[in-house]
Design an enzyme around this catalytic site. Structure first.
Site, PDB file in Angstrom:
ATOM      1  N   GLY A 128    -101.555  15.069  -0.243  1.00 11.26           N
ATOM      2  CA  GLY A 128    -100.127  15.111   0.036  1.00 11.26           C
ATOM      3  C   GLY A 128     -99.405  16.250  -0.633  1.00 11.26           C
ATOM      4  N   GLY A 130     -99.923  20.308  -0.682  1.00  8.49           N
ATOM      5  CA  GLY A 130    -100.589  21.569  -0.381  1.00  8.49           C
ATOM      6  C   GLY A 130     -99.699  22.723  -0.788  1.00  8.49           C
ATOM      7  NE  ARG A 268    -122.159  47.729  26.154  1.00  6.15           N
ATOM      8  CZ  ARG A 268    -122.922  47.001  26.946  1.00  6.15           C
ATOM      9  NH1 ARG A 268    -124.249  47.102  26.859  1.00  6.15           N
ATOM     10  NH2 ARG A 268    -122.378  46.172  27.814  1.00  6.15           N
ATOM     11  CD  GLU A 364    -106.769  31.154  -4.178  1.00  9.75           C
ATOM     12  OE1 GLU A 364    -106.097  30.193  -4.582  1.00  9.75           O
ATOM     13  OE2 GLU A 364    -107.813  31.539  -4.728  1.00  9.75           O
TER      14      GLU A 364
END
Length: 388
Positions: A128, A130, A268, A364
């Site tokens: 609950g 963050g 390519r 972070e």
């Protein structure tokens, strides 16, 4: 201003690149596919000094600057962003203990953490809490010469496979906010600690991510880091460097993606000529390289400001994290696009870089929170002039 790396920094870069190319790059795809946490490689990284890069030498670390550290981490992340990211989280946790714990606690834990003998998890986020980390509810109650902890931590990197938890818990009352939080060092196998399932994630497969539950976990009061109520400030100081570390992991992944895209454009062929001959794709490569270089300079500026204890270091770290993680994800995305269908299959590493770099925009502190930190500071008088 000198933007060139010093001789020492070039030596650090070369050593990190050699280690990454030998010990990490050949195995990164397998670690990702089989969800392997490469503890043996991290022990070897510890022998190189990479598990205590900015931890003081007196405690077994390398005593490097944050700028030196960024040079090393970028090379590790070019091989495997996921594993490099865990190494940086461990470094952050180790530095926090080395910087703020008592002398006895430092001596007990830090040398083994800096050497990689003990791996550490950083435990702040909760189910609950963050982005609003100051609202965390895990409690630590003083009981004589001990603390008793109850609560849970969510999305904890390395949980269940590490040896040490550097954990933030509430020691004040329920309404105490950031000032009621303290930091603790806890043995990961302490009685009363249990771990949830390894979360099935989009990326970062080479490190486990689990819920940590604490039920009447008793630890000595001497395992508190700093004074009661200092924990949130300690956690945020750790995150200044942590944000640079994660931004640097994005640089490494983007650098590897850019190099692969450039090589692929030469290899390519379509419509009778190599992709490198098409101006539209040349322009795409030019923009990718320009954004990567801009991101790298912002990260290195943030590291320099943190090393100098600049009053606006937190602002610079937030800006660097926001810009670099966004820009580098786009570099990886464009590199995948240049590979066409091949970029989308696991035979090529582009899809792994993309998956690993995506989470850097979230952890972070989400990039939305970075914008909030930046904006609030810029609205103060004199700050815009101060960062000119």
């Amino acid at each position: 201003m000198d933007f060139n790396l010093t001789e020492d920094q070039l030596a650090f870069r070369d050593a990190a690149r050699a280690f990454a190319e030998k010990a990490m790059a050949p195995h990164a795809a397998q670690w990702d596919a089989e969800h392997i946490f490469p503890v043996d490689v991290m022990k070897a990284a510890g022998e190189m000094g990479f598990m205590g890069m900015y931890t003081p030498e007196a405690l077994g670390g390398m005593g490097l600057s944050r700028l030196d550290t960024s040079v090393i981490v970028e090379e590790l992340a070019a091989a495997c962003p996921s594993t490099a990211a865990f190494i940086t989280i461990h470094n952050m946790a180790t530095w926090m203990v080395a910087s703020f714990a008592s002398k006895d606690l430092r001596q007990e834990y830090v040398p083994k953490m800096a050497s990689g003998e003990w791996l550490a998890s950083y435990c702040l986020t909760e189910p609950g809490a963050g982005s609003d980390a100051a609202s965390l509810r895990t409690r630590a109650v003083r009981d004589g010469d001990s603390y008793v902890l109850n609560g849970s931590k969510m999305f904890i990197s390395g949980a269940g496979a590490t040896d040490v938890l550097v954990l933030m818990a509430r020691t004040g009352d329920a309404g105490s906010g950031a000032k009621g939080i303290s930091t603790f060092v806890i043995p990961a196998d302490a009685e009363g600690i249990s771990y949830g399932k390894n979360e099935e994630k989009m990326g970062w497969h080479s490190q486990p991510t689990r819920l940590v539950t604490l039920e009447d976990v008793r630890i000595p009061a001497t395992n508190r880091v700093g004074e009661e109520g200092d924990g949130f400030a300690i956690a945020m100081k750790g995150l200044d460097g942590g944000r640079l570390n994660i931004a640097t992991c994005s640089l490494g992944g983007a650098q590897a993606a850019l190099l692969r895209a450039r090589n692929y454009m030469h290899e390519r062929q379509q419509f009778g000529k190599p992709l490198a001959a098409f101006q539209a794709l040349q322009f795409k490569l030019a923009d990718m390289a320009t954004n990567l270089i801009a991101a790298r300079q912002m990260v290195r500026l943030g590291a320099f400001k943190l090393d100098q204890a600049d009053p606006e270091a937190t602002l610079h770290c937030a800006m660097a994290k926001r810009f670099a993680t966004d820009a580098c994800f786009e570099v990886a995305n464009e590199a995948l696009q240049l590979h066409g269908g091949y970029g989308y299959i696991r035979e090529y590493p582009l899809e792994r870089y993309l998956r690993d770099l995506r989470v850097h925009q979230i952890l972070e502190g989400t990039n939305e929170i970075m914008r909030l930190i930046i904006a609030r500071r810029l609205l103060d008088d004199g700050v815009i002039d101060a960062i000119q």
